[in-house]
Design an enzyme around this catalytic site. Structure first.
Site: not given
Ligand code: F6R
Length: 248
Positions: A73, A142, A144, A149
């Site tokens: 992403d 959440n 995701h 989302e």
């Molecule tokens: C990043 C991504 C997000 C993160 C998620 C957790 O490429 O796709 O889904 O994996 O927001 O982020 P951290 O690791 O910073 O807690």
């Protein structure tokens, strides 16, 4: 109704152990298939993993000469040089230290001069015929995965999405930069792309992820818990540290 699977759950002592285990899974995958396509995330969770992976490539423990690395992403609407783009982050942490060539790095571009829906279509066309061999994921507060989302659908493909207030709050420290606009949109591989991957690893560390991991693993599979869709995939492993697993 789709068949549900019990994901394999590996609970490890701490984030360091999680990083070591994920790196050894990546090495195993590449030894099994030299031209593996690996989808890789950004965020804080995999940072140590990338440090260890850089060491493994530099030491000759694994050979990345035929590997393709694919972004999961990207924020929409940041400038090419902006250090906050996921692409630049991955270049700093992994791509540049191992001299990984551009022609095997499948990127999603964030630049404002681009047309984002068109960028999402371009990326979807690039990846749809070659599903990833291994997709590595983190998980948001959440639930995701990527920037899928809630509510998310298991058939979603690469597309432009609006970031939720939860995600904007969680990422604020990292993405709000003095005088710069905070990105509110992103382009993400969809749950459909993720579920096409031959294998999936989800990594989560820390107490702040414990409740959402419990929901993803224990509650009914639903659009409101995007990570719960991983239970529709027969080869998903959750690598958790004790804190993230503490509510299981
Ligand atoms: C990043 C991504 C997000 C993160 C998620 C957790 O490429 O796709 O889904 O994996 O927001 O982020 P951290 O690791 O910073 O807690």
């Amino acid at each position: 109704m789709q068949l549900e699977h019990q994901p394999e759950i590996v609970v490890l002592q701490d984030p360091e152990a999680v990083a070591h285990f994920v790196v050894s899974e990546i090495i195993k995958q590449v030894k099994l298939k030299a031209n593996s396509v690996l989808t890789i995330p950004t965020g804080k969770t995999p940072e140590r993993t990338y440090e260890l992976l850089v060491e493994a490539v530099q030491n000759g423990e694994v050979n990345f000469d035929k590997v393709t690395l694919r972004m999961l992403d990207e924020y929409a609407c940041l400038e090419r040089k902006d250090s906050r783009t996921f692409q630049n982050h991955l270049r700093r942490k992994l791509i540049d230290p191992i001299n990984f060539p551009n022609d095997r790095f499948q990127t999603i571009d964030s630049w404002p001069e681009d047309d984002f829906p068109e960028e999402a279509r371009r990326f979807e066309n690039l990846i749809k015929r070659t599903p990833s061999d291994l997709t590595i994921l983190g998980i948001g507060q959440n639930a995701h995965i990527g920037f899928n989302e809630p509510p998310a659908r298991p058939t979603d493909r690469t597309r432009v999405v609006q970031l939720s207030d939860d995600t904007l709050r969680a990422n604020k420290k990292d993405i709000s930069k003095h005088g710069k606009r905070t990105p509110e949109f992103a382009i993400t591989q969809g749950i459909g792309n993720i579920l096409e991957s031959k294998r999936i690893i989800l990594m989560a560390t820390g107490k702040s992820k414990a409740d959402i991991i419990r929901q993803a693993v224990r509650e009914a599979v639903s659009a409101h818990i995007p990570a719960s869709y991983l239970r529709l995939h027969p080869k998903t492993i959750f690598f958790l540290d004790r804190a993230a697993a503490s509510q299981l």
